[in-house]
Scaffold this motif. Sequence first.
Motif, PDB file in Angstrom:
ATOM      1  N   ASP A 100     -12.298   9.735  -3.726  1.00 10.25           N
ATOM      2  CA  ASP A 100     -12.039  10.830  -2.795  1.00 10.25           C
ATOM      3  C   ASP A 100     -10.538  11.079  -2.660  1.00 10.25           C
ATOM      4  N   ALA A 101      -9.757  10.010  -2.592  1.00  7.25           N
ATOM      5  CA  ALA A 101      -8.299  10.151  -2.475  1.00  7.25           C
ATOM      6  C   ALA A 101      -7.719  10.807  -3.724  1.00  7.25           C
ATOM      7  N   ILE A 102      -8.247  10.467  -4.887  1.00  9.44           N
ATOM      8  CA  ILE A 102      -7.778  11.086  -6.138  1.00  9.44           C
ATOM      9  C   ILE A 102      -8.083  12.578  -6.123  1.00  9.44           C
ATOM     10  N   THR A 103      -9.277  12.934  -5.681  1.00  5.57           N
ATOM     11  CA  THR A 103      -9.664  14.342  -5.609  1.00  5.57           C
ATOM     12  C   THR A 103      -8.768  15.106  -4.636  1.00  5.57           C
ATOM     13  N   ARG A 104      -8.547  14.535  -3.444  1.00  5.83           N
ATOM     14  CA  ARG A 104      -7.753  15.218  -2.422  1.00  5.83           C
ATOM     15  C   ARG A 104      -6.293  15.387  -2.818  1.00  5.83           C
ATOM     16  N   THR A 105      -5.733  14.394  -3.533  1.00  6.00           N
ATOM     17  CA  THR A 105      -4.319  14.485  -3.913  1.00  6.00           C
ATOM     18  C   THR A 105      -4.118  15.244  -5.216  1.00  6.00           C
ATOM     19  N   GLY A 106      -5.185  15.471  -5.959  1.00  8.08           N
ATOM     20  CA  GLY A 106      -5.064  16.167  -7.237  1.00  8.08           C
ATOM     21  C   GLY A 106      -4.386  15.326  -8.298  1.00  8.08           C
ATOM     22  N   ALA A 107      -4.520  13.996  -8.176  1.00 10.05           N
ATOM     23  CA  ALA A 107      -3.872  13.075  -9.116  1.00 10.05           C
ATOM     24  C   ALA A 107      -4.461  13.238 -10.508  1.00 10.05           C
ATOM     25  N   SER A 108      -3.573  13.127 -11.508  1.00  9.00           N
ATOM     26  CA  SER A 108      -4.038  13.305 -12.878  1.00  9.00           C
ATOM     27  C   SER A 108      -3.698  12.120 -13.774  1.00  9.00           C
ATOM     28  N   GLY A 109      -2.917  11.187 -13.306  1.00  7.69           N
ATOM     29  CA  GLY A 109      -2.564  10.040 -14.136  1.00  7.69           C
ATOM     30  C   GLY A 109      -1.834   8.984 -13.331  1.00  7.69           C
ATOM     31  N   MET A 110      -1.357   7.969 -14.038  1.00  7.55           N
ATOM     32  CA  MET A 110      -0.697   6.844 -13.374  1.00  7.55           C
ATOM     33  C   MET A 110       0.570   7.268 -12.629  1.00  7.55           C
ATOM     34  N   LYS A 111       1.184   8.375 -13.020  1.00  4.49           N
ATOM     35  CA  LYS A 111       2.394   8.836 -12.328  1.00  4.49           C
ATOM     36  C   LYS A 111       2.096   9.230 -10.881  1.00  4.49           C
ATOM     37  N   ASP A 112       0.843   9.490 -10.575  1.00  2.00           N
ATOM     38  CA  ASP A 112       0.443   9.880  -9.219  1.00  2.00           C
ATOM     39  C   ASP A 112      -0.106   8.711  -8.406  1.00  2.00           C
ATOM     40  N   MET A 113       0.076   7.483  -8.902  1.00  2.00           N
ATOM     41  CA  MET A 113      -0.494   6.318  -8.223  1.00  2.00           C
ATOM     42  C   MET A 113       0.007   6.195  -6.778  1.00  2.00           C
ATOM     43  N   GLY A 114       1.275   6.457  -6.543  1.00  2.00           N
ATOM     44  CA  GLY A 114       1.834   6.349  -5.192  1.00  2.00           C
ATOM     45  C   GLY A 114       1.163   7.283  -4.206  1.00  2.00           C
ATOM     46  N   LYS A 115       0.924   8.530  -4.625  1.00  2.00           N
ATOM     47  CA  LYS A 115       0.251   9.488  -3.744  1.00  2.00           C
ATOM     48  C   LYS A 115      -1.160   9.019  -3.421  1.00  2.00           C
ATOM     49  N   VAL A 116      -1.868   8.545  -4.439  1.00  2.00           N
ATOM     50  CA  VAL A 116      -3.250   8.093  -4.242  1.00  2.00           C
ATOM     51  C   VAL A 116      -3.275   6.855  -3.346  1.00  2.00           C
ATOM     52  N   MET A 117      -2.350   5.921  -3.568  1.00  2.00           N
ATOM     53  CA  MET A 117      -2.294   4.707  -2.738  1.00  2.00           C
ATOM     54  C   MET A 117      -2.052   5.067  -1.274  1.00  2.00           C
ATOM     55  N   GLY A 118      -1.154   5.999  -1.034  1.00  2.00           N
ATOM     56  CA  GLY A 118      -0.871   6.415   0.339  1.00  2.00           C
ATOM     57  C   GLY A 118      -2.094   7.011   1.009  1.00  2.00           C
ATOM     58  N   ALA A 119      -2.798   7.869   0.282  1.00  2.00           N
ATOM     59  CA  ALA A 119      -4.002   8.497   0.843  1.00  2.00           C
ATOM     60  C   ALA A 119      -5.108   7.480   1.046  1.00  2.00           C
ATOM     61  N   ALA A 120      -5.306   6.597   0.081  1.00  2.00           N
ATOM     62  CA  ALA A 120      -6.390   5.604   0.168  1.00  2.00           C
ATOM     63  C   ALA A 120      -6.109   4.584   1.261  1.00  2.00           C
ATOM     64  N   ASN A 121      -4.869   4.114   1.356  1.00  2.00           N
ATOM     65  CA  ASN A 121      -4.549   3.114   2.376  1.00  2.00           C
ATOM     66  C   ASN A 121      -4.701   3.679   3.784  1.00  2.00           C
ATOM     67  N   GLY A 122      -4.491   4.959   3.949  1.00  2.00           N
ATOM     68  CA  GLY A 122      -4.698   5.575   5.258  1.00  2.00           C
ATOM     69  C   GLY A 122      -6.155   5.511   5.685  1.00  2.00           C
ATOM     70  N   ILE A 123      -7.061   5.639   4.728  1.00  2.00           N
ATOM     71  CA  ILE A 123      -8.495   5.597   5.025  1.00  2.00           C
ATOM     72  C   ILE A 123      -8.985   4.155   5.142  1.00  2.00           C
ATOM     73  N   VAL A 124      -8.503   3.304   4.244  1.00  2.00           N
ATOM     74  CA  VAL A 124      -8.953   1.906   4.202  1.00  2.00           C
ATOM     75  C   VAL A 124      -8.533   1.165   5.468  1.00  2.00           C
ATOM     76  N   ALA A 125      -7.313   1.369   5.914  1.00  2.00           N
ATOM     77  CA  ALA A 125      -6.793   0.829   7.178  1.00  2.00           C
ATOM     78  C   ALA A 125      -7.170  -0.630   7.434  1.00  2.00           C
ATOM     79  N   GLY A 126      -6.769  -1.523   6.524  1.00  4.17           N
ATOM     80  CA  GLY A 126      -6.964  -2.947   6.749  1.00  4.17           C
ATOM     81  C   GLY A 126      -8.334  -3.485   6.410  1.00  4.17           C
ATOM     82  N   ARG A 127      -9.230  -2.644   5.918  1.00  8.31           N
ATOM     83  CA  ARG A 127     -10.566  -3.129   5.583  1.00  8.31           C
ATOM     84  C   ARG A 127     -10.660  -3.587   4.135  1.00  8.31           C
ATOM     85  N   ALA A 128      -9.530  -3.522   3.405  1.00 10.86           N
ATOM     86  CA  ALA A 128      -9.462  -4.044   2.040  1.00 10.86           C
ATOM     87  C   ALA A 128      -8.020  -4.446   1.767  1.00 10.86           C
ATOM     88  N   ASP A 129      -7.846  -5.506   1.026  1.00  7.88           N
ATOM     89  CA  ASP A 129      -6.530  -5.993   0.665  1.00  7.88           C
ATOM     90  C   ASP A 129      -5.828  -4.961  -0.222  1.00  7.88           C
TER      91      ASP A 129
END
Length: 150
Positions: free
Chosen positions: A108-137
Amino acid sequence: MSDLKKQLRDDLTTAMKARDELRTATLRMVLTAVSAEEVSGKEARELSDDEVQAVLRREAKKRKEAAEAFAGAGRAEQAERERAEGDVLADYLPAQLDDADLAAIVADAITRTGASGMKDMGKVMGAANGIVAGRADGSRVAAEVRRQLG
């Protein structure tokens, strides 16, 4: 005082009365870490439940890393003690996401950020960590992001 901090103090009192040495020592350790966090910085402050949970996550991660280090050094008894302390701390943390839920959140985070490759990992991590919020390492989240982007 935050509800979580009050619960930790109440559980410490209960553990002391029950003469539960492991739980008493672990709760004392985490309450000391919370107190240290409260007085760090320019002025003392009261931590919110979210901030207390962040301290709990940090302490649980320390226990996990210490258990791995002790096990790697052949010190099984100390490794087991660290794992047991980690289990006590896990009682106060939200349940961890399973792999399927984590994969869905990352997709879902990849879809929302429009990530297309490893260069977008930071954007995806930021979006995913906001949702995960401590429920995954964080390392689990990063591994899943790499898997889906790679």
